[in-house]
Design an enzyme around this catalytic site. Structure first.
Site, short mmCIF file in Angstrom:
data_model
loop_
_atom_site.label_atom_id
_atom_site.label_comp_id
_atom_site.label_asym_id
_atom_site.label_seq_id
_atom_site.Cartn_x
_atom_site.Cartn_y
_atom_site.Cartn_z
N MET A 45 107.74 -0.17 156.76
CA MET A 45 108.40 -1.15 155.88
C MET A 45 108.27 -0.67 154.43
O MET A 45 108.37 -1.46 153.50
CB MET A 45 107.78 -2.53 156.07
CG MET A 45 107.98 -3.03 157.51
SD MET A 45 108.05 -4.81 157.68
CE MET A 45 106.42 -5.28 157.16
N HIS A 52 100.63 5.95 156.41
CA HIS A 52 101.98 6.39 156.78
C HIS A 52 102.06 7.92 156.72
O HIS A 52 102.67 8.55 157.57
CB HIS A 52 103.02 5.83 155.80
CG HIS A 52 103.14 4.34 155.83
ND1 HIS A 52 102.92 3.56 154.71
CD2 HIS A 52 103.47 3.50 156.82
CE1 HIS A 52 103.11 2.29 155.02
NE2 HIS A 52 103.44 2.22 156.30
N GLN A 168 100.08 -4.52 167.80
CA GLN A 168 101.49 -4.13 167.66
C GLN A 168 101.78 -2.90 168.54
O GLN A 168 102.80 -2.84 169.23
CB GLN A 168 101.79 -3.81 166.20
CG GLN A 168 103.11 -3.09 165.98
CD GLN A 168 103.46 -2.92 164.51
OE1 GLN A 168 103.89 -3.87 163.88
NE2 GLN A 168 103.28 -1.74 163.96
N VAL A 191 93.58 4.89 159.21
CA VAL A 191 93.12 5.67 158.04
C VAL A 191 92.50 4.71 157.02
O VAL A 191 93.07 3.65 156.73
CB VAL A 191 94.30 6.43 157.39
CG1 VAL A 191 93.79 7.31 156.24
CG2 VAL A 191 95.03 7.29 158.42
N SER A 200 96.62 -0.18 153.76
CA SER A 200 97.67 -1.14 154.05
C SER A 200 98.52 -1.33 152.80
O SER A 200 98.00 -1.26 151.68
CB SER A 200 97.04 -2.49 154.42
OG SER A 200 97.98 -3.54 154.29
N SER A 201 99.82 -1.55 153.01
CA SER A 201 100.70 -1.80 151.85
C SER A 201 100.26 -3.06 151.11
O SER A 201 100.50 -3.21 149.92
CB SER A 201 102.14 -1.97 152.31
OG SER A 201 102.53 -0.83 153.04
N ARG A 202 99.63 -3.97 151.84
CA ARG A 202 99.23 -5.24 151.20
C ARG A 202 97.96 -5.10 150.35
O ARG A 202 97.63 -6.03 149.62
CB ARG A 202 99.04 -6.32 152.26
CG ARG A 202 100.36 -6.77 152.89
CD ARG A 202 100.19 -7.96 153.83
NE ARG A 202 101.46 -8.56 154.19
CZ ARG A 202 102.07 -8.40 155.37
NH1 ARG A 202 101.52 -7.66 156.29
NH2 ARG A 202 103.23 -9.00 155.61
O1 PAF Z 1 104.02 -1.68 161.17
C1 PAF Z 1 105.04 -1.89 160.47
O2 PAF Z 1 105.16 -1.48 159.33
C2 PAF Z 1 106.17 -2.72 161.05
O3 PAF Z 1 105.68 -3.73 161.87
C3 PAF Z 1 107.23 -1.89 161.82
C4 PAF Z 1 106.64 -1.22 163.05
C5 PAF Z 1 107.81 -0.84 160.88
C6 PAF Z 1 108.36 -2.79 162.28
O4 PAF Z 1 109.00 -3.42 161.21
#
Ligand code: PAF
Length: 301
Positions: A45, A52, A168, A191, A200-202
């Site tokens: 996202m 990432h 997830q 990581v 985390s982005s958050r």
């Molecule tokens: O983990 C994420 O960033 C999201 O849940 C994903 C897998 C890109 C789906 O929008």
């Protein structure tokens, strides 16, 4: 070493191709498949961080071409969640992608992914109902739906997901198996920042003080693991200790502390065999998750 050299060489010679429409991305995927090139896929996202980048690196190692998607998926946000304020920084992300030597960025618009008469949703039953699925209504339906759509558009041979989002990953693996999807899901370990915070982005929502509070998530997991190594097997004892650690500093609102089977997510009373310890908590506006796996040989009998 050889792999690293290859990636460095590719980085110097490659430019990032950007596909902003579904038809363009499908065209690229079709062309790569026709050339018998393996497609690695990292769905994100955006607001890319070291977690990432680790996924992208793995994909670059194992696949001929790497596609990264950046799409803030509206269907996985609850009504009172942070869809509007979710960090978006496309230019910065593109710079990072260029530095990694990723090949293609897929960046579709929400109107194209979910046109007005959109009707179809994917629900992975049972395992979606625990942990994050309990208090985040429709979250895993949103995730499974968008990931299936992305798989159909990008047509990857392999897709890379981080174990920070353990549940997830399990939901996506179940979907891939149940729907006979032709993609290998690759798990990549969580990581952490040097201070232990799971990337985390958050995390960028956290003030310096909140960040100190947020560190109690990883600290409580480390302490839990130490306690288990020392012989504690009662899930309640471990869970209570995690709770105390999380509440030690002000400003941590616990969503759940789960001690459970890592595949079925059923709660365990005794920590025996492979066990998932997972936490979700809010610090300020940031909803944070973290987890660890405790293996059989770490538990004393
Ligand atoms: O983990 C994420 O960033 C999201 O849940 C994903 C897998 C890109 C789906 O929008």
């Amino acid at each position: 070493m050889i792999e690293t050299k290859n990636i460095a060489a590719r980085r110097e010679t490659k430019t990032l191709q950007v596909a902003s429409s579904i038809s363009k991305m499908k065209e690229i995927a079709e062309s790569l498949r026709r050339q018998n090139l393996t497609i690695g896929f990292v769905p994100t996202m955006g607001c890319l961080h070291g977690g990432h980048l680790r996924l992208i690196k793995k994909s670059l190692e194992f696949c001929d071409r790497t596609v990264v998607s950046i799409f803030v998926n509206p269907t996985q946000f609850g009504r009172d969640e942070d869809l509007d304020s979710y960090p978006r920084q496309l230019e910065d992300d593109i710079e990072k992608l260029e530095a990694t030597a990723a090949d293609i960025l897929f960046h579709p618009g929400a109107e194209e992914m979910y046109p007005q008469n959109y009707k179809t949703h994917v629900q992975v039953q049972d395992i979606s109902e625990y942990l994050c699925g309990k208090n985040r209504d429709g979250f895993f339906i949103g995730v499974a739906t968008v990931v299936l759509k992305l798989f159909n558009i990008v047509r990857p041979h392999r897709a890379f997901f981080g174990e920070k989002d353990w549940q997830q990953l399990a939901v996506i693996e179940a979907m891939v198996e149940d729907l006979n999807l032709d993609v290998a899901v690759v798990r990549v370990p969580l990581v952490r920042e040097p201070d232990g915070l799971a990337m985390s982005s958050r995390n960028r929502y956290l003030s310096p003080q909140q960040r100190q509070t947020a560190l109690s998530l990883s600290r409580s997991l480390r302490e839990a693991r130490d306690n288990i190594r020392r012989g504690t097997t009662s899930a309640k004892v471990i869970s209570d200790a995690i709770q105390r650690c999380l509440l030690e500093k002000e400003g941590c609102e616990i969503d759940y502390i789960a001690i459970c089977d890592p595949e079925s997510f059923r709660a365990k009373e005794q920590i025996r065999g492979r066990t998932l310890i997972a936490i979700a908590a809010k610090v300020g506006v940031a909803r944070l998750i973290d987890n660890c796996i405790v293996e059989e040989n770490e538990c004393s009998e």
